[in-house]
Design a protein around this motif. Sequence first.
Motif, PDB file in Angstrom:
ATOM      1  N   VAL A  57     -12.287  25.883 -16.553  1.00  0.00           N
ATOM      2  CA  VAL A  57     -13.242  25.953 -17.658  1.00  0.00           C
ATOM      3  C   VAL A  57     -14.611  26.339 -17.093  1.00  0.00           C
ATOM      4  CG1 VAL A  57     -14.513  24.548 -19.320  1.00  0.00           C
ATOM      5  CG2 VAL A  57     -12.046  24.276 -19.113  1.00  0.00           C
ATOM      6  N   PRO A 110      -5.897  25.828 -16.634  1.00  0.00           N
ATOM      7  CA  PRO A 110      -6.904  26.885 -16.596  1.00  0.00           C
ATOM      8  C   PRO A 110      -8.301  26.318 -16.290  1.00  0.00           C
ATOM      9  CG  PRO A 110      -6.195  26.475 -18.869  1.00  0.00           C
ATOM     10  CD  PRO A 110      -5.379  25.588 -17.988  1.00  0.00           C
ATOM     11  N   GLY A 152     -10.883  21.888 -14.399  1.00  0.00           N
ATOM     12  CA  GLY A 152      -9.703  22.754 -14.336  1.00  0.00           C
ATOM     13  C   GLY A 152      -9.441  23.345 -12.970  1.00  0.00           C
ATOM     14  N   ILE A 175      -5.920  19.962 -29.434  1.00  0.00           N
ATOM     15  CA  ILE A 175      -5.654  20.453 -28.083  1.00  0.00           C
ATOM     16  C   ILE A 175      -4.901  19.405 -27.266  1.00  0.00           C
ATOM     17  CG2 ILE A 175      -7.913  19.707 -27.138  1.00  0.00           C
ATOM     18  CD1 ILE A 175      -7.776  22.575 -25.702  1.00  0.00           C
ATOM     19  N   ARG A 210     -12.688  21.363 -23.222  1.00  0.00           N
ATOM     20  CA  ARG A 210     -11.846  22.556 -23.381  1.00  0.00           C
ATOM     21  C   ARG A 210     -12.056  23.221 -24.751  1.00  0.00           C
ATOM     22  NH1 ARG A 210      -8.680  23.904 -19.424  1.00  0.00           N
ATOM     23  NH2 ARG A 210      -8.532  22.503 -17.644  1.00  0.00           N
ATOM     24  N   GLN A 234     -11.165  27.088 -25.810  1.00  0.00           N
ATOM     25  CA  GLN A 234      -9.717  27.094 -25.590  1.00  0.00           C
ATOM     26  C   GLN A 234      -8.989  26.824 -26.909  1.00  0.00           C
ATOM     27  OE1 GLN A 234      -8.714  25.279 -21.835  1.00  0.00           O
ATOM     28  NE2 GLN A 234      -6.712  24.711 -22.642  1.00  0.00           N
ATOM     29  N   GLN A 235      -8.011  27.642 -27.200  1.00  0.00           N
ATOM     30  CA  GLN A 235      -7.280  27.543 -28.468  1.00  0.00           C
ATOM     31  C   GLN A 235      -5.828  27.225 -28.192  1.00  0.00           C
ATOM     32  OE1 GLN A 235      -8.336  28.188 -31.656  1.00  0.00           O
ATOM     33  NE2 GLN A 235     -10.463  28.641 -31.128  1.00  0.00           N
ATOM     34  N   GLU A 236      -5.192  26.560 -29.100  1.00  0.00           N
ATOM     35  CA  GLU A 236      -3.752  26.351 -28.966  1.00  0.00           C
ATOM     36  C   GLU A 236      -3.062  26.716 -30.262  1.00  0.00           C
ATOM     37  OE1 GLU A 236      -2.592  22.524 -27.535  1.00  0.00           O
ATOM     38  OE2 GLU A 236      -3.027  23.102 -25.479  1.00  0.00           O
ATOM     39  N   ALA A 246     -15.202  25.147 -24.673  1.00  0.00           N
ATOM     40  CA  ALA A 246     -15.077  26.394 -23.906  1.00  0.00           C
ATOM     41  C   ALA A 246     -14.270  27.435 -24.685  1.00  0.00           C
ATOM     42  CB  ALA A 246     -14.420  26.103 -22.567  1.00  0.00           C
TER      43      ALA A 246
END
Length: 338
Positions: free
Chosen positions: A337, A335, A149, A107, A312, A317-319, A315
């Motif tokens: 969190v 964004p 965030g 990330i 992140r 969160q993906q990339e 939580a």
Amino acid sequence: MLVLGIETSCDETAVAVYAPDHGVVAHTVFSQIDLHAKYGGVVPELASRDHVRRLLPLVRATIASAGSVPGDIDGIAYTAGPGLVGALLVGAALARSVAWSWGIPAIGVHHLEAHLLAPMLEARRPEFPFLALLVSGGHTMLVEVRAVGQYRVLGETLDDAVGEAFDKTAKLLGLPYPGGPALERLARQGTSGRFEFPRPMTGRPGLDFSFSGLKTHAVTTFHKYRGFPGIDADIANAFQRAVVETLAIKCGRALSQTGFSSLVIAGGVGANEALRERLRELCAKQGATVYYPRPEYCTDNGAMIAYTGWLRLKAGQQESMAFRAVDRWPLEDLPVVG
Ligand code: KG4
Ligand code: ZN
């Protein structure tokens, strides 16, 4: 869970391993100070090349000093910006490719968000919401931090960053790069009150800053009194007092405006003891509490990147597989969190 953090946004190659249950289990920083010192500032191309040389051995050494092996790492966080793009690309490319080969997520982390959240690495940490004074080599801002965030920039510098003003004034006084810590040491030897420098933009309302005039004031004073005994230390003292007082005035104003009772000092200049002392005094007067990370987590480090990346990743969160490196990145675009 173990998260590897990689920081290469400027002139420090830094790596850390963060374990949510234990905190920072290993953290190493390779500073390029010697490489850039003779130029009096960071040379971007030299910085990138040195990150290429240092990063992989530092990743290996840091994982080993955490008592771990690569297979133990569950995610990688790297600084994606803002910063020097060439330098960022080294960390981003390495983090992304290693994560791909190890089959784990990677990330991209916002460098300033990581500075803002660095005090969370300490046992004594602030609760949300808090006011943060972010003072580094490239940025000077007052930020309202409501959650991870959720940031609102209340004020920022219209010209030089505080660290930059420290570095330029230090250079004028013949101090080695990076000037901030050297100027702080010299200021201690100076006579307080021999010179009074202005407190820029404190006479009008608002929370923005301007430090380029202060640096010019130092130049003018330096040339006018050149050769007088002790002049360098007295200028360093007057400059630092003006910076500290200006920051304190704006912090006091922002605390009253937001009604917050916690103030966080983040970023490299946050290591300055005179600033910490003055803000402690201010907060005591205003019924607020001041928080700051230990000096090694104020200046650029991998621990704050690993920690922010973990928040992140946790939580969800993906990339994508693409890696990111951006020189500009508004903090308010992140964004939220949680
Ligand atoms: O956060 P940082 O390590 O890197 C950036 O993201 O910019 O901040 C580096 C800046 C430099 O300008 C350095 O001179 C300043 O922080 N600095 C200090 C002190 N330690 C580092 N400035 C004043 N007093 C210090 N003790
Ligand atoms: Zn930084």
